[in-house]
Scaffold this motif. Structure first.
Motif, PDB file in Angstrom:
ATOM      1  N   THR A  98      -9.135   7.408 -11.081  1.00 22.37           N
ATOM      2  CA  THR A  98      -9.933   7.165  -9.884  1.00 22.37           C
ATOM      3  C   THR A  98      -9.972   5.701  -9.464  1.00 22.37           C
ATOM      4  N   THR A  99      -9.703   4.782 -10.372  1.00 23.00           N
ATOM      5  CA  THR A  99      -9.838   3.363 -10.077  1.00 23.00           C
ATOM      6  C   THR A  99      -8.475   2.696 -10.086  1.00 23.00           C
ATOM      7  N   GLN A 100      -8.179   1.982  -9.019  1.00 22.92           N
ATOM      8  CA  GLN A 100      -6.965   1.184  -8.979  1.00 22.92           C
ATOM      9  C   GLN A 100      -7.343  -0.241  -8.633  1.00 22.92           C
ATOM     10  N   GLU A 101      -6.783  -1.162  -9.352  1.00 24.56           N
ATOM     11  CA  GLU A 101      -7.076  -2.576  -9.159  1.00 24.56           C
ATOM     12  C   GLU A 101      -5.762  -3.336  -9.187  1.00 24.56           C
ATOM     13  N   LYS A 102      -5.700  -4.415  -8.436  1.00 24.06           N
ATOM     14  CA  LYS A 102      -4.483  -5.224  -8.413  1.00 24.06           C
ATOM     15  C   LYS A 102      -4.311  -5.960  -9.739  1.00 24.06           C
ATOM     16  N   ILE A 103      -3.064  -6.244 -10.083  1.00 26.56           N
ATOM     17  CA  ILE A 103      -2.792  -6.990 -11.315  1.00 26.56           C
ATOM     18  C   ILE A 103      -3.390  -8.384 -11.227  1.00 26.56           C
ATOM     19  N   LEU A 104      -3.234  -9.035 -10.095  1.00 26.83           N
ATOM     20  CA  LEU A 104      -3.839 -10.349  -9.867  1.00 26.83           C
ATOM     21  C   LEU A 104      -4.824 -10.248  -8.711  1.00 26.83           C
ATOM     22  N   ALA A 105      -6.020 -10.752  -8.919  1.00 28.33           N
ATOM     23  CA  ALA A 105      -6.986 -10.813  -7.826  1.00 28.33           C
ATOM     24  C   ALA A 105      -6.504 -11.848  -6.810  1.00 28.33           C
ATOM     25  N   ASP A 106      -7.108 -11.855  -5.632  1.00 30.89           N
ATOM     26  CA  ASP A 106      -6.658 -12.769  -4.573  1.00 30.89           C
ATOM     27  C   ASP A 106      -6.781 -14.232  -4.983  1.00 30.89           C
ATOM     28  N   HIS A 107      -7.864 -14.576  -5.658  1.00 26.16           N
ATOM     29  CA  HIS A 107      -8.055 -15.960  -6.110  1.00 26.16           C
ATOM     30  C   HIS A 107      -7.001 -16.341  -7.159  1.00 26.16           C
ATOM     31  N   GLU A 108      -6.738 -15.426  -8.100  1.00 29.95           N
ATOM     32  CA  GLU A 108      -5.716 -15.684  -9.121  1.00 29.95           C
ATOM     33  C   GLU A 108      -4.321 -15.743  -8.512  1.00 29.95           C
ATOM     34  N   TYR A 109      -4.110 -14.957  -7.456  1.00 25.24           N
ATOM     35  CA  TYR A 109      -2.839 -14.982  -6.754  1.00 25.24           C
ATOM     36  C   TYR A 109      -2.592 -16.369  -6.145  1.00 25.24           C
ATOM     37  N   ASN A 110      -3.615 -16.939  -5.533  1.00 31.56           N
ATOM     38  CA  ASN A 110      -3.482 -18.276  -4.944  1.00 31.56           C
ATOM     39  C   ASN A 110      -3.229 -19.342  -6.021  1.00 31.56           C
ATOM     40  N   ILE A 111      -3.910 -19.227  -7.156  1.00 30.11           N
ATOM     41  CA  ILE A 111      -3.693 -20.172  -8.245  1.00 30.11           C
ATOM     42  C   ILE A 111      -2.276 -20.020  -8.809  1.00 30.11           C
ATOM     43  N   SER A 112      -1.794 -18.796  -8.915  1.00 30.79           N
ATOM     44  CA  SER A 112      -0.425 -18.570  -9.409  1.00 30.79           C
ATOM     45  C   SER A 112       0.619 -19.128  -8.463  1.00 30.79           C
ATOM     46  N   ILE A 113       0.351 -19.054  -7.166  1.00 33.44           N
ATOM     47  CA  ILE A 113       1.269 -19.664  -6.189  1.00 33.44           C
ATOM     48  C   ILE A 113       1.310 -21.174  -6.401  1.00 33.44           C
ATOM     49  N   ALA A 114       0.137 -21.779  -6.562  1.00 33.71           N
ATOM     50  CA  ALA A 114       0.080 -23.229  -6.788  1.00 33.71           C
ATOM     51  C   ALA A 114       0.783 -23.618  -8.078  1.00 33.71           C
ATOM     52  N   ALA A 115       0.625 -22.819  -9.125  1.00 35.03           N
ATOM     53  CA  ALA A 115       1.306 -23.106 -10.389  1.00 35.03           C
ATOM     54  C   ALA A 115       2.819 -22.959 -10.242  1.00 35.03           C
ATOM     55  N   SER A 116       3.250 -22.008  -9.429  1.00 39.69           N
ATOM     56  CA  SER A 116       4.692 -21.822  -9.218  1.00 39.69           C
ATOM     57  C   SER A 116       5.296 -23.016  -8.485  1.00 39.69           C
TER      58      SER A 116
END
Length: 111
Positions: free
Chosen positions: A92-110
């Protein structure tokens, strides 16, 4: 300086793929440590006491660091690209692997 920033950015996020981001952290920490050692060798005058071709050593160090950081960039970018894939905890529950905030931090780290 940039290695320290990568280190902080990757450490501040949830790690969905420990193997990939573990290598990114290893490269960032190792390159940071070796850069500090390399800087101290020159600051404290050990470069004059050690009979090494410092131009060649500097070239090899930065060349190897480039190769490792490029590989770490590819792995971090691959982890970031998984942002839209769902992580299923139950039916019943689906969640993204990376939250939006973590996604932005991962982009910056990349970058």
């Amino acid at each position: 300086l940039f290695g320290t920033i990568v280190w902080i950015l990757v450490a501040s996020t949830h790690v969905p793929l420990p193997l990939l981001q573990g290598w990114v952290m290893f490269v960032a920490v190792t390159a940071w440590f070796l850069s500090i050692v390399f800087l101290c060798v020159f600051l404290f005058g050990y470069a004059n006491r050690i009979a090494v071709n410092w131009n060649q050593t500097d070239f090899l160090f930065h060349g190897a660091t480039f190769v490792f950081y490029f590989g770490a960039f590819l792995l971090q970018a691959a982890t970031t690209s998984l942002h839209y894939f769902p992580r299923k905890f139950n039916s019943t529950t689906q969640e993204k692997i990376l939250a939006d905030h973590e996604y932005n931090i991962s982009i910056a780290a990349s970058v």
